[in-house]
Design a protein around this motif. Structure first.
Motif, PDB file in Angstrom:
ATOM      1  N   THR A  25      25.598  28.148  60.521  1.00 55.55           N
ATOM      2  CA  THR A  25      24.776  27.125  59.882  1.00 55.55           C
ATOM      3  C   THR A  25      25.434  25.761  59.993  1.00 55.55           C
ATOM      4  O   THR A  25      26.650  25.641  59.834  1.00 55.55           O
ATOM      5  CB  THR A  25      24.586  27.462  58.383  1.00 55.55           C
ATOM      6  N   THR A  51      19.079  30.127  59.030  1.00 53.17           N
ATOM      7  CA  THR A  51      20.071  31.027  59.617  1.00 53.17           C
ATOM      8  C   THR A  51      19.806  32.474  59.209  1.00 53.17           C
ATOM      9  O   THR A  51      19.810  33.377  60.046  1.00 53.17           O
ATOM     10  CB  THR A  51      21.494  30.618  59.192  1.00 53.17           C
ATOM     11  N   THR A  52      19.553  32.697  57.942  1.00 52.25           N
ATOM     12  CA  THR A  52      19.299  34.047  57.443  1.00 52.25           C
ATOM     13  C   THR A  52      18.074  34.658  58.102  1.00 52.25           C
ATOM     14  O   THR A  52      18.090  35.836  58.498  1.00 52.25           O
ATOM     15  CB  THR A  52      19.133  34.030  55.909  1.00 52.25           C
ATOM     16  N   ASN A 109      20.118  24.988  58.034  1.00 55.45           N
ATOM     17  CA  ASN A 109      20.344  25.354  56.636  1.00 55.45           C
ATOM     18  C   ASN A 109      20.454  26.869  56.551  1.00 55.45           C
ATOM     19  O   ASN A 109      20.138  27.584  57.503  1.00 55.45           O
ATOM     20  CB  ASN A 109      19.212  24.820  55.746  1.00 55.45           C
ATOM     21  N   SER A 110      20.894  27.374  55.426  1.00 54.88           N
ATOM     22  CA  SER A 110      21.147  28.810  55.304  1.00 54.88           C
ATOM     23  C   SER A 110      19.873  29.650  55.356  1.00 54.88           C
ATOM     24  O   SER A 110      19.905  30.794  55.824  1.00 54.88           O
ATOM     25  CB  SER A 110      21.940  29.113  54.026  1.00 54.88           C
TER      26      SER A 110
END
Length: 133
Positions: free
Chosen positions: A53, A40-41, A36-37
């Motif tokens: 992602t 990833t972030t 999910n973002s």
């Protein structure tokens, strides 16, 4: 060496892995893929060279990695609160990369015979295994 870090949920484990690899192996290319973002972030902020992602990113990056590292749940379909799809788990398992899996006893997966180390010790152990390669 291309090291792929895969994580889910908030990406906390993945971020710590990325930071530890970056500190101990600055010459390595670190790719982060989150389910999910948020994950990833977190890994990108920790110093990953590249990040992506989702399921297709896991599948593509597993084909390009020399080493794949993450929680053991990345090879178990429906683990990490359902964020690991069957295709993601299969991509990791089928990859020709060396897999370094961190044994966390959670999400209904219990690894018998593994001492209950703290997260920092587990991450350092994973980095030591990568350095051996």
């Amino acid at each position: 060496m291309t090291i792929l870090v895969i994580d889910a949920q908030g990406g906390g484990i993945g971020a710590r892995l990325v930071a530890a690899v970056r500190q101990n192996m600055p010459e390595a290319r670190v790719i982060a893929v989150g389910t999910n973002s948020s994950a990833t972030t977190a890994m990108l902020k920790a110093g990953a060279d590249e990040a992506a992602t989702g399921e297709n990113s896991v599948k593509v990056c597993c084909r390009k990695a020399d080493v794949i590292v993450g929680p053991v749940g990345i090879v178990i379909a429906d683990s990490l609160l359902g964020e690991i799809t069957a295709e993601m788990a299969a991509a990791v398992a089928r990859s020709s990369a060396k897999r370094i899996l961190i044994p966390f006893n959670h999400c209904d997966n219990v690894i018998v015979g593994v001492a209950n180390f703290n997260t920092g010790a587990l991450i350092q152990g994973a980095v030591e295994e990568i350095k051996k390669l």
